[in-house]
Design a protein around this motif. Structure first.
Motif, PDB file in Angstrom:
ATOM      1  N   SER A 191      -1.855   4.892 -10.017  1.00 50.82           N
ATOM      2  CA  SER A 191      -1.193   6.206 -10.057  1.00 50.82           C
ATOM      3  C   SER A 191      -2.218   7.327  -9.938  1.00 50.82           C
ATOM      4  N   ALA A 192      -3.420   7.143 -10.497  1.00 46.15           N
ATOM      5  CA  ALA A 192      -4.475   8.151 -10.379  1.00 46.15           C
ATOM      6  C   ALA A 192      -5.021   8.194  -8.952  1.00 46.15           C
ATOM      7  N   VAL A 193      -5.154   7.038  -8.327  1.00 47.65           N
ATOM      8  CA  VAL A 193      -5.600   6.985  -6.930  1.00 47.65           C
ATOM      9  C   VAL A 193      -4.580   7.695  -6.038  1.00 47.65           C
ATOM     10  N   GLN A 194      -3.308   7.397  -6.250  1.00 49.26           N
ATOM     11  CA  GLN A 194      -2.247   8.017  -5.462  1.00 49.26           C
ATOM     12  C   GLN A 194      -2.254   9.528  -5.632  1.00 49.26           C
ATOM     13  N   GLN A 195      -2.375   9.998  -6.871  1.00 52.69           N
ATOM     14  CA  GLN A 195      -2.371  11.437  -7.119  1.00 52.69           C
ATOM     15  C   GLN A 195      -3.576  12.108  -6.464  1.00 52.69           C
ATOM     16  N   LEU A 223      -3.917  13.775   1.591  1.00 52.45           N
ATOM     17  CA  LEU A 223      -3.969  12.487   2.269  1.00 52.45           C
ATOM     18  C   LEU A 223      -2.855  11.560   1.825  1.00 52.45           C
ATOM     19  N   GLY A 224      -1.787  12.126   1.300  1.00 55.85           N
ATOM     20  CA  GLY A 224      -0.674  11.318   0.819  1.00 55.85           C
ATOM     21  C   GLY A 224      -0.034  10.476   1.905  1.00 55.85           C
ATOM     22  N   ASN A 225      -0.208  10.886   3.166  1.00 51.22           N
ATOM     23  CA  ASN A 225       0.355  10.121   4.271  1.00 51.22           C
ATOM     24  C   ASN A 225      -0.310   8.748   4.416  1.00 51.22           C
ATOM     25  N   LEU A 226      -1.457   8.532   3.785  1.00 52.06           N
ATOM     26  CA  LEU A 226      -2.139   7.245   3.844  1.00 52.06           C
ATOM     27  C   LEU A 226      -1.527   6.206   2.909  1.00 52.06           C
ATOM     28  N   LEU A 227      -0.631   6.636   2.048  1.00 56.11           N
ATOM     29  CA  LEU A 227      -0.097   5.742   1.021  1.00 56.11           C
ATOM     30  C   LEU A 227       0.887   4.713   1.551  1.00 56.11           C
ATOM     31  N   GLY A 228       1.618   5.030   2.579  1.00 55.78           N
ATOM     32  CA  GLY A 228       2.622   4.110   3.086  1.00 55.78           C
ATOM     33  C   GLY A 228       3.876   4.133   2.245  1.00 55.78           C
ATOM     34  N   ALA A 229       4.870   3.419   2.676  1.00 60.82           N
ATOM     35  CA  ALA A 229       6.188   3.446   2.023  1.00 60.82           C
ATOM     36  C   ALA A 229       6.148   2.863   0.618  1.00 60.82           C
ATOM     37  N   VAL A 230       5.323   1.878   0.360  1.00 62.30           N
ATOM     38  CA  VAL A 230       5.298   1.212  -0.935  1.00 62.30           C
ATOM     39  C   VAL A 230       4.878   2.167  -2.041  1.00 62.30           C
ATOM     40  N   PHE A 231       3.928   3.083  -1.747  1.00 57.10           N
ATOM     41  CA  PHE A 231       3.404   3.982  -2.756  1.00 57.10           C
ATOM     42  C   PHE A 231       3.927   5.404  -2.636  1.00 57.10           C
ATOM     43  N   ALA A 232       4.802   5.655  -1.717  1.00 59.18           N
ATOM     44  CA  ALA A 232       5.286   7.030  -1.490  1.00 59.18           C
ATOM     45  C   ALA A 232       6.124   7.535  -2.635  1.00 59.18           C
TER      46      ALA A 232
END
Length: 79
Positions: free
Chosen positions: A59-63, A70-79
């Motif tokens: 969750s910290a990496v995603q934030q 760069l949230g577009n790098l997360l993909g559907a699983v982490f969106a």
């Protein structure tokens, strides 16, 4: 094996043996949900008087990725 969270809530402390060179390894729950990345640091755990290992929560990496635009790098699983 979870010993607690860091004060900022971005890292998890766990009481498991890790091998040298395991930094970056994924940390999963028993049902194989990715929850953290091992950052390979061993720290003193004042609550147990033992040494614990640190992982950074996904969750910290995603934030952080979102904060950097760069949230577009997360993909559907982490969106």
């Amino acid at each position: 094996a979870v010993a607690g969270l860091s004060d900022d809530g971005a890292r998890v402390r766990y009481d498991l043996a890790t091998e040298p060179g395991s930094a970056g390894a994924p940390c999963f729950t028993f049902d194989l949900q990715l929850v953290a990345l091992n950052i390979g640091l061993s720290v003193a755990d004042p609550a147990s008087l033992r040494r614990t290992v640190l992982g950074i929560l996904m969750s910290a990496v995603q934030q952080d990725l979102r904060n950097q635009g760069l949230g577009n790098l997360l993909g559907a699983v982490f969106a």
